[in-house]
Design an enzyme around this catalytic site. Structure first.
Site, PDB file in Angstrom:
ATOM      1  CB  THR A  36      -0.735   0.086   0.925  1.00  0.00           C
ATOM      2  OG1 THR A  36      -1.951  -0.993   0.891  1.00  0.00           O
ATOM      3  CG2 THR A  36      -2.211   1.104   1.365  1.00  0.00           C
ATOM      4  CG  ASP A  89       4.491   2.912   7.256  1.00  0.00           C
ATOM      5  OD1 ASP A  89       3.899   2.162   6.058  1.00  0.00           O
ATOM      6  OD2 ASP A  89       5.724   2.714   7.502  1.00  0.00           O
ATOM      7  CB  ALA A  91      -1.635  -0.982   9.114  1.00  0.00           C
ATOM      8  CD  GLU A 111       7.119  -0.610   7.984  1.00  0.00           C
ATOM      9  OE1 GLU A 111       7.155  -0.355   6.976  1.00  0.00           O
ATOM     10  OE2 GLU A 111       7.204  -0.755   9.196  1.00  0.00           O
TER      11      GLU A 111
END
Length: 250
Positions: A36, A89, A91, A111
């Protein structure tokens, strides 16, 4: 970008494109890792190229750094940037309190460092990543290679007294060999099925000798952008009863 996408890729792309709308000129950005996040990097590069958007990106993995450079996004280190305006970001899971499980891409250490060095963190995800309670996705724990078997035993012992279901701990591999993170560490995956108290688990894990970091992100995420297979997007802010629906067609 391809004309046709699967529903899951449509959802990821829609979330990524909407999240990039939050980026403003001159920002220093944390660039996440994963499928993603890769869509987000592509969408950001499009704005840089077509709008002349000026940004600096701090990648959370060597893979993201390579992609960002290929697409023309200026890349700097976190030491050079020092502090970031925004991190975007993905998940592996998130709950209603925006607690996260991350690390499926083995980049959890960078991260977390990047996310906590940011004024704001936006998570982008498809709708399937939302869960009532964390634990369906294995929880990654980064450990140093030296004595990792002993570290695994200590983790298994610590889990006995915690509110979790399932206590299987496995070494993540790449083929026959242990998978190595960018920092040359190992990843232990905790197959828990349910995590009753994420904060307690995170604190307990990080007190174990040999553990570098765990994939629980607690009190870090501010906003979740959820993409759906039909191209709709839901933007949710923690603590605010706000749902924004937008049709992001091709």
């Amino acid at each position: 970008m391809p004309a046709e996408r699967s529903p899951i890729d449509t959802a990821k792309f829609a979330a990524a494109r909407r999240a990039v709308d939050f980026v403003q000129d001159g920002m220093k950005l944390g660039l996440g890792t994963g499928s993603t996040a890769a869509w987000m990097v592509r969408c950001l590069a499009e704005r840089v190229r077509e709008e002349g958007l000026r940004v600096q990106g701090v990648p959370t993995s060597s893979r993201t750094a390579e992609l960002a450079r290929e697409l023309g996004i200026p890349v700097v280190t976190l030491d050079e940037a020092r502090w970031l305006d925004l991190t975007i970001d993905g998940a592996d899971e998130f709950d209603s309190e925006f607690n996260l499980i991350k690390g499926g891409g083995a980049a959890l250490l960078q991260e977390k460092i990047v996310a906590t060095a940011s004024d704001r963190m936006i998570v982008i995800a498809d709708a399937a990543k939302e869960v009532a309670q964390l634990g369906a996705f294995p929880l990654p724990v980064e450990v140093i290679p030296f004595g990792w078997q002993s570290t695994r035993m200590l983790i298994e012992e610590a889990l006995i007294g915690l509110d979790v279901l399932g206590r299987e701990v496995t070494l993540r591999r790449s083929g026959e060999a242990p998978l190595l993170t960018d920092e040359k560490n190992y990843i232990l995956d905790l197959h828990l099925t349910r995590i009753g108290h994420p904060r307690q688990l995170a604190l307990t894990l990080n007190q174990i000798a040999g553990v570098v970091e765990n994939g629980l992100f607690i009190d870090i995420c501010d906003t979740v952008v959820v993409g759906h297979g039909d191209g709709r997007v839901t933007v949710r802010d923690l603590g605010a009863s706000r749902n924004i629906f937008a049709d992001l067609g091709e």
